[in-house]
Design a protein around this motif. Structure first.
Motif, mmCIF file in Angstrom:
data_model
loop_
_atom_site.group_PDB
_atom_site.id
_atom_site.type_symbol
_atom_site.label_atom_id
_atom_site.label_comp_id
_atom_site.label_asym_id
_atom_site.label_seq_id
_atom_site.Cartn_x
_atom_site.Cartn_y
_atom_site.Cartn_z
ATOM 1 N N THR A 53 14.523 15.870 1.794
ATOM 2 C CA THR A 53 13.647 15.276 2.730
ATOM 3 C C THR A 53 14.541 14.895 4.143
ATOM 4 O OG1 THR A 53 11.622 15.783 2.068
ATOM 5 C CG2 THR A 53 11.719 14.261 3.646
ATOM 6 N N THR A 56 16.687 16.810 5.982
ATOM 7 C CA THR A 56 16.297 18.212 7.409
ATOM 8 C C THR A 56 14.990 17.087 8.471
ATOM 9 O OG1 THR A 56 14.174 17.978 5.228
ATOM 10 C CG2 THR A 56 15.427 19.756 5.237
ATOM 11 N N VAL A 57 14.373 16.336 7.465
ATOM 12 C CA VAL A 57 13.264 15.123 8.795
ATOM 13 C C VAL A 57 14.517 14.528 9.123
ATOM 14 C CG1 VAL A 57 11.485 13.986 8.565
ATOM 15 C CG2 VAL A 57 11.214 16.404 6.830
ATOM 16 N N SER A 61 14.398 13.967 12.826
ATOM 17 C CA SER A 61 14.222 12.465 13.649
ATOM 18 C C SER A 61 15.428 11.938 14.152
ATOM 19 C CB SER A 61 13.568 11.708 12.537
ATOM 20 O OG SER A 61 13.450 10.595 13.544
ATOM 21 N N LEU A 131 7.763 11.061 3.643
ATOM 22 C CA LEU A 131 8.765 12.547 4.451
ATOM 23 C C LEU A 131 8.359 11.136 5.955
ATOM 24 C CD1 LEU A 131 6.438 14.941 4.680
ATOM 25 C CD2 LEU A 131 8.680 14.558 3.600
ATOM 26 N N ALA A 135 11.434 10.183 8.065
ATOM 27 C CA ALA A 135 11.666 10.283 9.390
ATOM 28 C C ALA A 135 12.067 9.276 10.350
ATOM 29 C CB ALA A 135 10.436 10.560 10.063
#
Length: 437
Positions: A53, A56-57, A61, A131, A135
């Motif tokens: 994560t 990805t996230v 961001s 998550l 971010a």
């Protein structure tokens, strides 16, 4: 068509930075293996998902928000205010490489900072709130600290030296981890009512060692890559000081545990090497090889002492992230003020640089601690940040993702495989905790 010297240099530097960006990004595999190995089998898929994560996230961001906050046009020395979604001009950075290459390198740093926190909150944090945190970590917390030191902010103007991020990446990540752990609370069964500490054993030390070797390997992109130039012959010295500090930190981790416990602790050997890498990251370009050895040696001792200290205050950190990154990121920033060949206290530079380094690492650490603590507190009071006690004992792999890391194998209350071996051993005491975690 001929290529002039300037174009050739730009091409070499671009390839160098892209290669180092790939090495730094590959460190995420190191974080994943290290953290998965250090925790129990029933949670190992969940921690790998958290690191994934970050990539990805967290990456998205940093693209949308973080890079602009970090490197956009300066606003009062506090934050950047232009270039969101990589739009607009970044001519003020005076880059000798394409902007996109520079962004990829910096984005790999941003997700590394978030991954430091993932290990500290392992085995009890819900996936969805994580998550949100990753971010904000990659999009706001890390970029603010980065702007202060590297993006034209107030600490950079004061003359703070942090070549590759002992303070900006590691102290920020480590003290963010402490704030997260304090709000989140300890794992079930980690501490008894009398305050004594239980060991919740790692399930795969070979996996953790693989992660350590990958991180060590990736650090040859992390530190030398921060030169942004494959033509800078100082990258050889940077690589040497980096390697010496890691080797010395690992050696001291082994020696300290041998002297303290009578046996060499593999986890402290690993964390000692990582502590040495963290500590030298600020000064790798500024200190001599002997100073790098001293920096790594101190780091190897500090990590052993710090792990015990945080356990005594019941700051439950399954992988030692606070000790490795928070404590030794701080030490590394201060070590520059002592050992920098230009301006260091021990090289006739007086107290000025050491004072700037202390102010700088304190400032970014307080920013990280306060921001992360605030985010976790709001998440705790709104959506909740902890799984239930039953879900925690059963394991986050099944409850958060519906799939175990090791299909077909049975796990017991410790989350260990082949639990029959532990039939006479400790079963964690589940202490009542307040609702809403």
């Amino acid at each position: 068509m001929g290529i002039n010297a300037a174009e050739l240099a730009a091409g070499i530097n671009t390839v160098w930075v892209l290669l180092c960006a790939a090495l730094v990004f590959f460190m995420e595999a190191g974080f994943a293996f290290l953290e998965a190995g250090f925790i129990r089998a029933k949670n190992s898929m969940n921690i790998v998902m958290k690191v994934f994560t970050d990539c990805t996230v967290g990456m998205l961001s940093y693209w949308a928000l973080g890079f602009a906050v970090m490197y956009g046009l300066d606003r009062a020395g506090l934050f950047g205010g232009s270039g969101f979604f990589l739009n607009g001009s970044f001519a003020h950075l005076h880059l000798g490489i394409p902007l996109y290459a520079y962004w990829l390198f910096q984005a790999a740093f941003a997700v590394a900072m978030a991954s430091i926190v993932s290990g500290a909150v392992a085995e009890r944090m819900k996936f969805a709130p994580y998550l949100v945190f990753t971010a904000l970590a990659a999009g706001l917390i890390y970029p603010l600290a980065g702007h202060w030191v590297w993006g034209g902010g107030w600490l950079g103007k004061l003359g703070m030296l942090d070549f590759a991020g002992s303070a900006v990446v590691h102290a920020v990540g480590g003290w963010s981890a402490l704030a997260a752990v304090l709000v989140l609370g300890a794992r079930e069964g980690k501490y008894n009512r009398d305050g004594s500490v239980n060991v919740l054993p790692a399930h795969n030390m070979h996996l953790a060692f693989l992660g350590t070797f990958i991180l060590w390997f990736g650090w040859f992109g992390f530190n030398p890559g921060s030169s942004l130039s494959g033509l800078d012959l100082n990258i050889a010295r940077i690589a040497l000081t980096t390697n010496l500090a890691a080797a010395t930190g690992g050696t001291m981790g082994m020696l300290c545990t041998k002297l303290k416990y009578g046996k060499v602790d593999p986890s402290m050997a690993m964390n000692g090497a990582l502590a040495g890498l963290v500590a030298i990251t600020a000064g790798c370009a500024y200190v001599s090889p002997p100073a790098a050895v001293i920096t790594g040696a101190v780091a190897g001792v500090l990590v052993v002492l710090a792990v015990g200290f945080f356990d005594r205050i019941h700051a439950d950190d399954p992988v030692g992230a606070i000790a490795v990154h928070g404590v030794n990121g701080t030490w590394g920033a201060l070590a520059v003020g002592l050992f920098a060949e230009k301006g260091g206290l021990f090289y006739g530079g007086g107290w000025h640089l050491l004072g700037v380094q202390a102010l700088g690492v304190l400032s970014v650490s307080l920013l990280a601690f306060a921001a992360t603590g605030g985010i976790f507190y709001v998440l705790k009071k709104t959506v909740g940040i902890r799984v239930s006690a039953h879900e925690e004992l059963e394991g986050l792999d099944i409850n958060e993702h519906g799939i175990p890391a090791y299909a077909g194998l049975v796990a017991g209350p410790l989350g260990e495989i082949d639990v029959e071996e532990f039939s006479d051993s400790y079963v964690p005491e589940v202490l009542p905790r307040a609702a809403g975690r």
